[in-house]
Design a protein around this motif. Structure first.
Motif, PDB file in Angstrom:
ATOM      1  N   PHE A  92       9.585  35.921  50.552  1.00  0.00           N
ATOM      2  CA  PHE A  92       9.042  37.193  50.038  1.00  0.00           C
ATOM      3  C   PHE A  92       9.258  37.291  48.520  1.00  0.00           C
ATOM      4  CE2 PHE A  92       9.246  39.187  54.425  1.00  0.00           C
ATOM      5  CZ  PHE A  92       7.908  39.538  54.479  1.00  0.00           C
ATOM      6  N   ASP A  93      10.444  36.883  48.053  1.00  0.00           N
ATOM      7  CA  ASP A  93      10.725  36.936  46.610  1.00  0.00           C
ATOM      8  C   ASP A  93       9.801  35.980  45.843  1.00  0.00           C
ATOM      9  OD1 ASP A  93      12.675  38.821  47.045  1.00  0.00           O
ATOM     10  OD2 ASP A  93      14.364  37.407  46.971  1.00  0.00           O
ATOM     11  N   LYS A  94       9.551  34.813  46.446  1.00  0.00           N
ATOM     12  CA  LYS A  94       8.633  33.839  45.839  1.00  0.00           C
ATOM     13  C   LYS A  94       7.221  34.423  45.762  1.00  0.00           C
ATOM     14  CE  LYS A  94       9.110  29.348  46.823  1.00  0.00           C
ATOM     15  NZ  LYS A  94       8.999  28.070  47.582  1.00  0.00           N
ATOM     16  N   ALA A  95       6.826  35.133  46.822  1.00  0.00           N
ATOM     17  CA  ALA A  95       5.489  35.748  46.865  1.00  0.00           C
ATOM     18  C   ALA A  95       5.320  36.785  45.759  1.00  0.00           C
ATOM     19  CB  ALA A  95       5.258  36.397  48.233  1.00  0.00           C
ATOM     20  N   ASN A  96       6.349  37.591  45.511  1.00  0.00           N
ATOM     21  CA  ASN A  96       6.280  38.587  44.433  1.00  0.00           C
ATOM     22  C   ASN A  96       5.995  37.902  43.094  1.00  0.00           C
ATOM     23  OD1 ASN A  96       6.807  40.804  46.084  1.00  0.00           O
ATOM     24  ND2 ASN A  96       9.012  40.746  45.753  1.00  0.00           N
ATOM     25  N   LYS A  97       6.645  36.750  42.866  1.00  0.00           N
ATOM     26  CA  LYS A  97       6.454  36.010  41.599  1.00  0.00           C
ATOM     27  C   LYS A  97       5.033  35.442  41.525  1.00  0.00           C
ATOM     28  CE  LYS A  97      11.241  34.646  40.571  1.00  0.00           C
ATOM     29  NZ  LYS A  97      12.032  34.637  41.822  1.00  0.00           N
ATOM     30  N   ILE A  98       4.563  34.852  42.621  1.00  0.00           N
ATOM     31  CA  ILE A  98       3.220  34.240  42.630  1.00  0.00           C
ATOM     32  C   ILE A  98       2.149  35.306  42.379  1.00  0.00           C
ATOM     33  CG2 ILE A  98       1.478  33.148  44.134  1.00  0.00           C
ATOM     34  CD1 ILE A  98       3.840  31.606  45.461  1.00  0.00           C
ATOM     35  N   LEU A  99       2.297  36.469  43.029  1.00  0.00           N
ATOM     36  CA  LEU A  99       1.274  37.524  42.922  1.00  0.00           C
ATOM     37  C   LEU A  99       1.365  38.307  41.613  1.00  0.00           C
ATOM     38  CD1 LEU A  99       1.427  38.898  46.588  1.00  0.00           C
ATOM     39  CD2 LEU A  99      -0.426  37.548  45.582  1.00  0.00           C
ATOM     40  N   GLY A 100       2.537  38.297  41.000  1.00  0.00           N
ATOM     41  CA  GLY A 100       2.708  39.014  39.734  1.00  0.00           C
ATOM     42  C   GLY A 100       2.970  40.500  39.906  1.00  0.00           C
ATOM     43  N   PHE A 101       3.251  40.924  41.126  1.00  0.00           N
ATOM     44  CA  PHE A 101       3.681  42.305  41.386  1.00  0.00           C
ATOM     45  C   PHE A 101       4.524  42.308  42.660  1.00  0.00           C
ATOM     46  CE2 PHE A 101      -0.200  41.919  43.849  1.00  0.00           C
ATOM     47  CZ  PHE A 101      -0.004  42.698  44.981  1.00  0.00           C
ATOM     48  N   ASN A 102       5.332  43.351  42.837  1.00  0.00           N
ATOM     49  CA  ASN A 102       6.226  43.399  43.989  1.00  0.00           C
ATOM     50  C   ASN A 102       5.499  43.918  45.227  1.00  0.00           C
ATOM     51  OD1 ASN A 102       8.245  42.358  42.474  1.00  0.00           O
ATOM     52  ND2 ASN A 102       9.584  44.142  42.544  1.00  0.00           N
ATOM     53  N   ILE A 103       4.828  43.005  45.900  1.00  0.00           N
ATOM     54  CA  ILE A 103       4.098  43.393  47.120  1.00  0.00           C
ATOM     55  C   ILE A 103       5.084  43.872  48.187  1.00  0.00           C
ATOM     56  CG2 ILE A 103       4.076  41.084  48.175  1.00  0.00           C
ATOM     57  CD1 ILE A 103       1.144  41.800  49.082  1.00  0.00           C
ATOM     58  N   THR A 104       6.334  43.381  48.122  1.00  0.00           N
ATOM     59  CA  THR A 104       7.332  43.799  49.119  1.00  0.00           C
ATOM     60  C   THR A 104       7.593  45.305  49.052  1.00  0.00           C
ATOM     61  OG1 THR A 104       9.002  43.055  47.537  1.00  0.00           O
ATOM     62  CG2 THR A 104       8.531  41.588  49.375  1.00  0.00           C
ATOM     63  N   ASP A 105       7.576  45.882  47.853  1.00  0.00           N
ATOM     64  CA  ASP A 105       7.792  47.339  47.733  1.00  0.00           C
ATOM     65  C   ASP A 105       6.735  48.101  48.515  1.00  0.00           C
ATOM     66  OD1 ASP A 105       9.882  46.764  46.073  1.00  0.00           O
ATOM     67  OD2 ASP A 105       8.906  47.403  44.214  1.00  0.00           O
ATOM     68  N   ILE A 106       5.481  47.638  48.419  1.00  0.00           N
ATOM     69  CA  ILE A 106       4.380  48.337  49.104  1.00  0.00           C
ATOM     70  C   ILE A 106       4.439  48.056  50.603  1.00  0.00           C
ATOM     71  CG2 ILE A 106       1.886  48.749  49.157  1.00  0.00           C
ATOM     72  CD1 ILE A 106       1.753  47.549  46.317  1.00  0.00           C
ATOM     73  N   LEU A 116      -2.255  23.808  54.591  1.00  0.00           N
ATOM     74  CA  LEU A 116      -1.982  24.378  53.264  1.00  0.00           C
ATOM     75  C   LEU A 116      -0.491  24.640  53.108  1.00  0.00           C
ATOM     76  CD1 LEU A 116      -4.811  27.076  53.100  1.00  0.00           C
ATOM     77  CD2 LEU A 116      -4.652  25.067  51.620  1.00  0.00           C
ATOM     78  N   THR A 117       0.007  24.517  51.876  1.00  0.00           N
ATOM     79  CA  THR A 117       1.389  24.940  51.608  1.00  0.00           C
ATOM     80  C   THR A 117       1.430  26.475  51.562  1.00  0.00           C
ATOM     81  OG1 THR A 117       1.086  24.989  49.208  1.00  0.00           O
ATOM     82  CG2 THR A 117       1.800  22.884  50.188  1.00  0.00           C
ATOM     83  N   PHE A 118       2.612  27.028  51.683  1.00  0.00           N
ATOM     84  CA  PHE A 118       2.799  28.485  51.590  1.00  0.00           C
ATOM     85  C   PHE A 118       2.233  29.002  50.266  1.00  0.00           C
ATOM     86  CE2 PHE A 118       5.495  31.954  49.931  1.00  0.00           C
ATOM     87  CZ  PHE A 118       5.300  32.917  50.914  1.00  0.00           C
ATOM     88  N   GLU A 119       2.574  28.305  49.170  1.00  0.00           N
ATOM     89  CA  GLU A 119       2.161  28.750  47.834  1.00  0.00           C
ATOM     90  C   GLU A 119       0.635  28.714  47.680  1.00  0.00           C
ATOM     91  OE1 GLU A 119       6.317  27.165  47.634  1.00  0.00           O
ATOM     92  OE2 GLU A 119       4.431  26.478  48.526  1.00  0.00           O
ATOM     93  N   ASP A 120       0.025  27.586  48.084  1.00  0.00           N
ATOM     94  CA  ASP A 120      -1.433  27.458  47.950  1.00  0.00           C
ATOM     95  C   ASP A 120      -2.161  28.447  48.853  1.00  0.00           C
ATOM     96  OD1 ASP A 120      -1.289  25.503  46.036  1.00  0.00           O
ATOM     97  OD2 ASP A 120      -1.640  23.822  47.393  1.00  0.00           O
ATOM     98  N   GLY A 121      -1.632  28.648  50.062  1.00  0.00           N
ATOM     99  CA  GLY A 121      -2.236  29.617  50.985  1.00  0.00           C
ATOM    100  C   GLY A 121      -2.237  31.016  50.396  1.00  0.00           C
ATOM    101  N   LEU A 122      -1.109  31.406  49.808  1.00  0.00           N
ATOM    102  CA  LEU A 122      -0.998  32.748  49.222  1.00  0.00           C
ATOM    103  C   LEU A 122      -1.937  32.910  48.030  1.00  0.00           C
ATOM    104  CD1 LEU A 122       0.268  35.548  49.085  1.00  0.00           C
ATOM    105  CD2 LEU A 122       2.192  34.560  47.811  1.00  0.00           C
ATOM    106  N   LYS A 123      -2.018  31.874  47.192  1.00  0.00           N
ATOM    107  CA  LYS A 123      -2.924  31.944  46.024  1.00  0.00           C
ATOM    108  C   LYS A 123      -4.381  32.104  46.477  1.00  0.00           C
ATOM    109  CE  LYS A 123       0.081  29.227  43.001  1.00  0.00           C
ATOM    110  NZ  LYS A 123       0.373  27.845  42.572  1.00  0.00           N
ATOM    111  N   LEU A 124      -4.776  31.366  47.521  1.00  0.00           N
ATOM    112  CA  LEU A 124      -6.150  31.476  48.031  1.00  0.00           C
ATOM    113  C   LEU A 124      -6.405  32.853  48.637  1.00  0.00           C
ATOM    114  CD1 LEU A 124      -6.959  28.012  49.691  1.00  0.00           C
ATOM    115  CD2 LEU A 124      -7.829  28.916  47.539  1.00  0.00           C
ATOM    116  N   VAL A 125      -5.432  33.387  49.359  1.00  0.00           N
ATOM    117  CA  VAL A 125      -5.589  34.725  49.954  1.00  0.00           C
ATOM    118  C   VAL A 125      -5.770  35.768  48.857  1.00  0.00           C
ATOM    119  CG1 VAL A 125      -4.368  36.565  51.200  1.00  0.00           C
ATOM    120  CG2 VAL A 125      -4.393  34.259  52.124  1.00  0.00           C
ATOM    121  N   SER A 126      -4.971  35.662  47.801  1.00  0.00           N
ATOM    122  CA  SER A 126      -5.065  36.615  46.696  1.00  0.00           C
ATOM    123  C   SER A 126      -6.436  36.516  46.013  1.00  0.00           C
ATOM    124  CB  SER A 126      -3.942  36.348  45.689  1.00  0.00           C
ATOM    125  OG  SER A 126      -4.023  37.252  44.616  1.00  0.00           O
TER     126      SER A 126
END
Length: 295
Positions: A31-45, A101-111
């Motif tokens: 989750f912390d890695k995802a916040n960095k990749i997305l550039g905002f704290n999605i966990t807060d939402i 897909l890796t976790f990172e690449d999957g998240l980037k594509l979803v975004s």
């Protein structure tokens, strides 16, 4: 055979993923890695946001993806899929789950997918509607008879089909479908015509991102929305994923194909129980449950 299925947009709820974050160091790290990749704290939402905040496209799609994928990861050795599928957005969760897909690449594509779809929605006002109680062929025939863009978009289960297109064409189709005996033909509170030709600008944008991403050999077959059959070739998986934005989600047919190929136990991985409900309507004889994590 054990099949894992992953939900799409609409399964989100406030507080989603908080139990994972609080009880699993691996989940916390992802989750912390995802916040960095997305550039905002999605966990807060995800953990504390309102329904309206969660409904923003840039939040909804990554939030559901993260809940599904991180839940699959923390299940560890208990997670052994022999076949996977995902409903719309859920297909990307399924592709991370079977190591395409890796976790990172999957998240980037979803975004990128979420932002491209949002942009396409702003180009032209459009919507979707749920049609209950009619045969698929009748709905398809009526959509074809209406002027303007209106197509079958989600084959969710027998007697439940979602149509997608221009607002005026959807209104006309709903009127005709009701006359034909639909139990309900109701517009949905969505921002645009997903899985229709109106998503072409988003498809083009996402195609470039998909082509630039490494897709690996899957550990088990993925039953893709566009073709509703098992796919194992990374090149084919890419091609079908690109087509998905403008093509219908053949969920009923995906599940039927998985059952025909030996799927006996279906486990939904992610927020909510939408897919378990659809499973009961597609084939009540097959076991369907939700994945659960205990610390």
């Amino acid at each position: 055979m054990k099949a894992y299925i992953f939900p799409g947009q609409g399964a989100q709820f406030s507080g989603m993923g908080l139990d994972l974050y609080n009880n699993s160091p691996l989940a916390q790290e992802l989750f912390d890695k995802a916040n960095k990749i997305l550039g905002f704290n999605i966990t807060d939402i995800m953990f504390e946001g309102t329904a309206d905040e969660l409904k923003q496209t840039k939040v909804t799609q990554p939030a559901i993806f993260l809940h599904s994928v991180i839940l699959a990861k923390v299940l560890g050795d208990d997670f052994k899929p022999e076949m996977v599928a995902g409903h719309s957005l859920g297909e990307l969760s399924a592709l991370v789950a079977n190591d395409v897909l890796t976790f990172e690449d999957g998240l980037k594509l979803v975004s990128k997918r979420a932002l491209a779809m949002q942009k396409a929605c702003e180009v032209q006002e459009s919507t979707m509607a749920a049609v209950l109680g009619l045969e698929d062929a009748v709905v398809e025939e009526i959509c074809a008879s209406v002027d303007g863009v209106v197509v079958a978009a989600n084959y969710n289960c027998p007697g439940q089909l979602v149509i997608s297109g221009e607002i005026s064409a959807i209104d006309k189709a709903c009127e005709l479908l009701t006359e034909k005996g639909a139990r309900r033909a109701l517009k949905l509170p969505v921002g645009g015509a997903f899985h229709s030709p109106l998503m072409e600008p988003a498809r083009e944008e996402l195609a470039a991102a998909i082509e630039a991403t490494i897709f690996s050999e899957p550990t088990c077959p993925v039953y893709q929305n566009v073709v509703a059959k098992a796919v194992t070739s990374p090149a084919e998986i890419k091609e079908n994923l690109i087509s998905q934005l403008t093509a219908p989600v053949r969920w009923t047919q995906c599940v039927q194909a998985m059952i025909a190929d030996g799927g006996t136990e279906f486990v939904e991985v992610g927020p909510g129980k939408v897919l378990q409900g659809l499973m009961r309507k597609i084939d009540r004889s097959v076991a369907a449950s939700g994945a659960s994590f205990s610390a």
